[in-house]
Design a protein around this motif. Structure first.
Motif, PDB file in Angstrom:
ATOM      1  N   LEU A 225       0.833  -1.206   0.000  1.00 28.02           N
ATOM      2  CA  LEU A 225       0.000   0.000   0.000  1.00 28.02           C
ATOM      3  C   LEU A 225       0.869   1.258   0.000  1.00 28.02           C
ATOM      4  CD1 LEU A 225      -2.824  -0.972   2.508  1.00 28.02           C
ATOM      5  CD2 LEU A 225      -3.095  -0.475   0.076  1.00 28.02           C
ATOM      6  N   GLU A 226       1.904   1.235   0.808  1.00 31.95           N
ATOM      7  CA  GLU A 226       2.817   2.383   0.882  1.00 31.95           C
ATOM      8  C   GLU A 226       3.538   2.596  -0.444  1.00 31.95           C
ATOM      9  OE1 GLU A 226       6.871   3.404   3.260  1.00 31.95           O
ATOM     10  OE2 GLU A 226       5.228   2.592   4.459  1.00 31.95           O
ATOM     11  N   LYS A 227       4.002   1.507  -1.036  1.00 29.49           N
ATOM     12  CA  LYS A 227       4.717   1.609  -2.307  1.00 29.49           C
ATOM     13  C   LYS A 227       3.802   2.121  -3.415  1.00 29.49           C
ATOM     14  CE  LYS A 227       8.102  -1.018  -4.948  1.00 29.49           C
ATOM     15  NZ  LYS A 227       8.760  -2.321  -5.078  1.00 29.49           N
ATOM     16  N   MET A 228       2.519   1.744  -3.344  1.00 34.99           N
ATOM     17  CA  MET A 228       1.550   2.187  -4.341  1.00 34.99           C
ATOM     18  C   MET A 228       0.995   3.583  -4.014  1.00 34.99           C
ATOM     19  SD  MET A 228      -0.512  -1.379  -4.978  1.00 34.99           S
ATOM     20  CE  MET A 228      -1.447  -0.840  -6.407  1.00 34.99           C
ATOM     21  N   LYS A 229       1.441   4.124  -2.887  1.00 35.22           N
ATOM     22  CA  LYS A 229       0.994   5.435  -2.409  1.00 35.22           C
ATOM     23  C   LYS A 229      -0.511   5.478  -2.181  1.00 35.22           C
ATOM     24  CE  LYS A 229       4.916   7.700  -4.338  1.00 35.22           C
ATOM     25  NZ  LYS A 229       5.544   8.345  -5.405  1.00 35.22           N
ATOM     26  N   LEU A 230      -1.017   4.400  -1.564  1.00 37.89           N
ATOM     27  CA  LEU A 230      -2.437   4.292  -1.244  1.00 37.89           C
ATOM     28  C   LEU A 230      -2.610   4.272   0.268  1.00 37.89           C
ATOM     29  CD1 LEU A 230      -3.415   1.483  -3.771  1.00 37.89           C
ATOM     30  CD2 LEU A 230      -3.837   3.936  -4.006  1.00 37.89           C
ATOM     31  N   GLN A 231      -3.594   5.012   0.763  1.00 40.84           N
ATOM     32  CA  GLN A 231      -3.911   4.992   2.186  1.00 40.84           C
ATOM     33  C   GLN A 231      -5.080   4.043   2.402  1.00 40.84           C
ATOM     34  OE1 GLN A 231      -4.780   9.143   2.988  1.00 40.84           O
ATOM     35  NE2 GLN A 231      -2.923   9.283   4.191  1.00 40.84           N
ATOM     36  N   PRO A 232      -5.039   3.258   3.474  1.00 41.48           N
ATOM     37  CA  PRO A 232      -6.204   2.434   3.794  1.00 41.48           C
ATOM     38  C   PRO A 232      -7.424   3.337   3.973  1.00 41.48           C
ATOM     39  CG  PRO A 232      -4.322   1.760   5.098  1.00 41.48           C
ATOM     40  CD  PRO A 232      -3.939   3.024   4.396  1.00 41.48           C
ATOM     41  N   LEU A 233      -8.605   2.856   3.595  1.00 42.86           N
ATOM     42  CA  LEU A 233      -9.822   3.669   3.622  1.00 42.86           C
ATOM     43  C   LEU A 233     -10.082   4.305   4.980  1.00 42.86           C
ATOM     44  CD1 LEU A 233     -12.258   1.498   1.493  1.00 42.86           C
ATOM     45  CD2 LEU A 233     -11.071   3.595   0.833  1.00 42.86           C
ATOM     46  N   GLY A 234      -9.904   3.586   6.040  1.00 46.11           N
ATOM     47  CA  GLY A 234     -10.186   4.109   7.375  1.00 46.11           C
ATOM     48  C   GLY A 234      -9.207   5.165   7.841  1.00 46.11           C
ATOM     49  N   GLU A 235      -8.118   5.361   7.111  1.00 49.06           N
ATOM     50  CA  GLU A 235      -7.091   6.295   7.543  1.00 49.06           C
ATOM     51  C   GLU A 235      -7.028   7.564   6.711  1.00 49.06           C
ATOM     52  OE1 GLU A 235      -3.332   4.310   7.872  1.00 49.06           O
ATOM     53  OE2 GLU A 235      -4.204   2.643   8.955  1.00 49.06           O
TER      54      GLU A 235
END
Length: 127
Positions: free
Chosen positions: A78-88
């Motif tokens: 997720l970090e490498k893809m620059k995506l934040q988890p929905l809840g965050e």
């Protein structure tokens, strides 16, 4: 995986695509998919995650790896893809902070616009 700039270390922009079979070249500015930044092992993990319908417990049974090891891999991807988890996703970011994050390349213009839309929508609900 897309190459990084040897000077600044940021991701390089794809500006040309070529088909060897037809000898056709297309030039422009092309946005890379978040999946383009994953190596083969990470992409295989994501495919397995999809096949398990996002169930890490199922992946644990299939791979024999512990839940927390799998969760750690998922967090790194997720970090490498620059995506934040929905809840965050943080809605309370100031407009100035959003512009700064775009300038620093931490988020895309599209992500900033989406966050601004959500902020505006949240404010309208109070009226």
């Amino acid at each position: 995986m897309l190459p990084k700039c040897p000077v600044c270390g940021r991701e390089m922009m794809v500006t040309e695509l070529h088909c060897d079979r037809d000898d056709v070249t297309v030039k422009g500015r092309f946005r890379a998919s978040p999946f383009d930044f994953l190596d083969r092992e990470e992409l295989e993990f994501v495919i397995l995650f999809f096949r398990a319908r996002g169930n890490l417990k199922e992946m644990e049974r299939y791979t024999g790896q512990g839940y927390f090891a799998l969760r750690g891999k998922l967090e790194k991807i997720l970090e490498k893809m620059k995506l934040q988890p929905l809840g965050e996703v943080k809605e309370e970011v100031s407009d100035e902070d959003l512009f700064k994050q775009v300038k620093e390349g931490k988020i895309s213009v599209e992500e900033a616009l989406e966050l601004l839309k959500r902020k505006k929508k949240g404010g309208e609900g109070d009226v």
